[in-house]
Design an enzyme around this catalytic site. Structure first.
Site, PDB file in Angstrom:
ATOM      1  N   ASN A  93       0.874  -1.169   0.000  1.00 48.48           N
ATOM      2  CA  ASN A  93       0.000   0.000   0.000  1.00 48.48           C
ATOM      3  C   ASN A  93       0.917   1.228   0.000  1.00 48.48           C
ATOM      4  O   ASN A  93       1.431   1.624   1.045  1.00 48.48           O
ATOM      5  CB  ASN A  93      -0.893  -0.030   1.251  1.00 48.48           C
ATOM      6  CG  ASN A  93      -1.869   1.126   1.292  1.00 48.48           C
ATOM      7  OD1 ASN A  93      -1.814   2.033   0.452  1.00 48.48           O
ATOM      8  ND2 ASN A  93      -2.753   1.109   2.262  1.00 48.48           N
ATOM      9  N   ARG A  99      -2.465  -2.102  -3.576  1.00 52.94           N
ATOM     10  CA  ARG A  99      -3.704  -1.338  -3.399  1.00 52.94           C
ATOM     11  C   ARG A  99      -3.618  -0.100  -4.298  1.00 52.94           C
ATOM     12  O   ARG A  99      -2.650   0.658  -4.229  1.00 52.94           O
ATOM     13  CB  ARG A  99      -3.844  -0.901  -1.947  1.00 52.94           C
ATOM     14  CG  ARG A  99      -5.022  -0.005  -1.749  1.00 52.94           C
ATOM     15  CD  ARG A  99      -4.903   0.806  -0.497  1.00 52.94           C
ATOM     16  NE  ARG A  99      -6.040   1.693  -0.397  1.00 52.94           N
ATOM     17  CZ  ARG A  99      -5.992   2.893   0.155  1.00 52.94           C
ATOM     18  NH1 ARG A  99      -4.874   3.346   0.658  1.00 52.94           N
ATOM     19  NH2 ARG A  99      -7.060   3.640   0.215  1.00 52.94           N
ATOM     20  N   HIS A 158     -12.807   2.865  -0.555  1.00 47.04           N
ATOM     21  CA  HIS A 158     -12.888   1.837   0.498  1.00 47.04           C
ATOM     22  C   HIS A 158     -13.520   0.542  -0.017  1.00 47.04           C
ATOM     23  O   HIS A 158     -14.031  -0.258   0.771  1.00 47.04           O
ATOM     24  CB  HIS A 158     -13.756   2.294   1.699  1.00 47.04           C
ATOM     25  CG  HIS A 158     -13.130   3.327   2.566  1.00 47.04           C
ATOM     26  ND1 HIS A 158     -13.880   4.260   3.235  1.00 47.04           N
ATOM     27  CD2 HIS A 158     -11.838   3.573   2.899  1.00 47.04           C
ATOM     28  CE1 HIS A 158     -13.088   5.044   3.942  1.00 47.04           C
ATOM     29  NE2 HIS A 158     -11.834   4.649   3.742  1.00 47.04           N
ATOM     30  N   ARG A 181     -11.977  15.610   6.820  1.00 43.27           N
ATOM     31  CA  ARG A 181     -12.710  15.916   5.576  1.00 43.27           C
ATOM     32  C   ARG A 181     -14.144  16.340   5.890  1.00 43.27           C
ATOM     33  O   ARG A 181     -14.776  15.771   6.777  1.00 43.27           O
ATOM     34  CB  ARG A 181     -12.726  14.686   4.659  1.00 43.27           C
ATOM     35  CG  ARG A 181     -11.397  14.426   4.010  1.00 43.27           C
ATOM     36  CD  ARG A 181     -11.386  13.115   3.245  1.00 43.27           C
ATOM     37  NE  ARG A 181     -10.469  12.169   3.845  1.00 43.27           N
ATOM     38  CZ  ARG A 181     -10.368  10.889   3.518  1.00 43.27           C
ATOM     39  NH1 ARG A 181     -11.138  10.383   2.585  1.00 43.27           N
ATOM     40  NH2 ARG A 181      -9.511  10.102   4.123  1.00 43.27           N
ATOM     41  N   GLU A 186      -8.227  -5.184   4.892  1.00 42.39           N
ATOM     42  CA  GLU A 186      -8.038  -4.844   3.477  1.00 42.39           C
ATOM     43  C   GLU A 186      -6.835  -5.562   2.877  1.00 42.39           C
ATOM     44  O   GLU A 186      -6.858  -5.961   1.719  1.00 42.39           O
ATOM     45  CB  GLU A 186      -7.897  -3.320   3.328  1.00 42.39           C
ATOM     46  CG  GLU A 186      -9.221  -2.626   3.611  1.00 42.39           C
ATOM     47  CD  GLU A 186      -9.091  -1.131   3.828  1.00 42.39           C
ATOM     48  OE1 GLU A 186      -9.327  -0.387   2.883  1.00 42.39           O
ATOM     49  OE2 GLU A 186      -8.776  -0.718   4.953  1.00 42.39           O
TER      50      GLU A 186
END
Ligand code: AMP
Length: 398
Positions: A7, A90, A180, A241, A384
């Site tokens: 990642n 990823r 996601h 955010r 993940e």
């Protein structure tokens, strides 16, 4: 069979080496400050650690450090990288091109690079990491790319289109892509397994609540809507955010304070959300502690976050004409019983009944609804990296 999961960010590199025979993590680690100075921290499954500060002008030196950590350091877990069967990356943005994971080739690299216009902080870094991997591990080890967006590619146009002039969609590919996806896919598969049902037969809402947050509606085994949009800024408030808001508020602020598009981007991505409202932190634990000691802005941030999550779940119940199971995941979803209780108590009208004792769980897979509940509610820790490793294995096995 061992899969190396990568990642990569622009200045960091997270990795795991996973033994797919029993899906266990053999080692994991993180390279930081790539391009500035360089540091690696690596840990084997049996608890041995290797930490070093070593120059990493580019991702190539970071991968060299990872190879050293995995093969030669006091925390080594393999003798040669020939033991690695494949590398899974990823990738944040797959646009409308990538509907699933695939093997890396020159064309794929070019396409990921072109999609960088929509994910400037991520896709260019992924491309650099793929190339650096080829340099370090050679061409014999296949590389697979797994996209955050591909799980959401099943959304119908009525869900992914924005009501802007159509030309922006045709010319600039402006639409909802979501994010996601690997997590929502992993968690919804797990829900179906726990429900002992075919995924096609249940309506699921998965809530990934971490520093970044998104909620996804899954019907007939596929994503039908998700809260993140053209970028991971959309949806509801997150650590830093803003989530969705009236675009006119932004044009008004820009005009009043003479701000550029880049300024607005920074404000909405880095200075808003839980941090912007509370003024305390982007971390829910700090904000909860501040609220506890009487900070009213921290309390407001928590109230807003819970309310916005509830509204998204409610809208997805409407979108799917019902729901059979709701799952919470991510740092907040897995660890915040009060948030889960608030959401479930406000869904009583749907027959949701929470088991208050079971809901005390943190970071564990637990069914938190009662046997009498009309909707099953779960806490499911996401994984993940394992989802990427599974996809990688499935692609190289074909
Ligand atoms: P993630 O991005 O999935 O790592 O999630 C990060 C968020 O999870 C932060 O806001 C943390 O405050 C929150 N979190 C992690 N552990 C806990 C905990 N034990 N209780 C409440 N929130 C937590």
């Amino acid at each position: 069979m061992k899969i190396f999961v990568v990642n990569a960010g622009s200045s960091s590199l997270k990795y795991q080496l996973i033994d797919m025979d029993n899906e266990s993590v053999l080692a994991k680690g993180l390279c930081e400050r790539i391009g500035v100075t360089g540091a690696i921290s690596h840990k084997s499954a049996d608890g041995r650690e290797y930490k070093a500060e070593t120059p990493m002008p580019t991702h190539s030196e970071a991968f060299e450090a990872v190879v050293y950590a995995m093969m030669k350091s006091e925390a080594k877990v393999i003798d040669s990288f020939e033991e690695i069967s494949a590398i899974g990356h990823r990738i944040v943005q797959g646009g409308a091109i990538f509907k699933g994971s695939c093997l890396v080739n020159d064309k794929v690299i070019e396409q990921i690079s072109e999609l960088g216009a929509m994910a400037p902080l991520h896709n260019p870094a992924h491309v650099i990491a793929i190339k650096a991997c080829t340099e370090t591990f050679g061409k014999k080890i296949p590389q697979v790319v797994v996209f955050d967006t591909s799980f959401h590619q099943t959304m119908p146009p009525k869900a992914y289109m924005y009501a802007l002039p159509y030309d922006y969609y045709k010319r600039l590919d402006v639409r909802k892509y979501g994010a996601h996806g690997t997590s929502h896919h992993f968690v919804s598969d797990r829900v179906a397994l726990l429900e002992n049902k075919d995924k096609k037969d249940i309506k699921i809402i998965t809530c990934h609540l971490g520093n970044g947050c998104s909620i996804t509606a899954i019907k007939d085994g596929a994503c039908v809507d998700t809260s993140m949009g053209f970028t991971p800024l959309d949806g509801f408030m997150m650590g830093t955010r803003s989530g969705s808001l009236d675009p006119s508020a932004l044009t008004y602020i820009a005009e009043k304070d003479n701000l550029s598009a880049a300024d607005i981007n920074r404000i909405c991505n880095k200075e808003s959300g839980m941090l912007g409202i509370s003024g305390v932190s982007n971390d829910n634990r700090d904000i909860a502690a501040a609220a506890e000691s009487g900070n009213s802005r921290a309390a407001l941030a928590i109230e807003m976050q819970r309310y916005q999550i509830l509204k998204f779940i409610g809208s997805y119940i409407a979108a799917m004409n019902g729901v059979d199971a709701i799952a919470f995941t991510g740092g907040i979803g897995e660890n915040d019983p009060e948030l889960r209780e608030y959401v479930c108590d406000n869904l009583k009208y749907m027959g949701v009944e929470i088991d208050r004792e079971a809901n005390k769980c943190r970071g564990k897979e637990v069914k938190i609804s009662t046997a009498a509940s009309g909707v099953d509610v779960f806490v499911i820790p996401t994984n993940e990296e394992l989802a990427i490793a599974r996809d990688t294995l499935s692609i190289i096995s074909k």
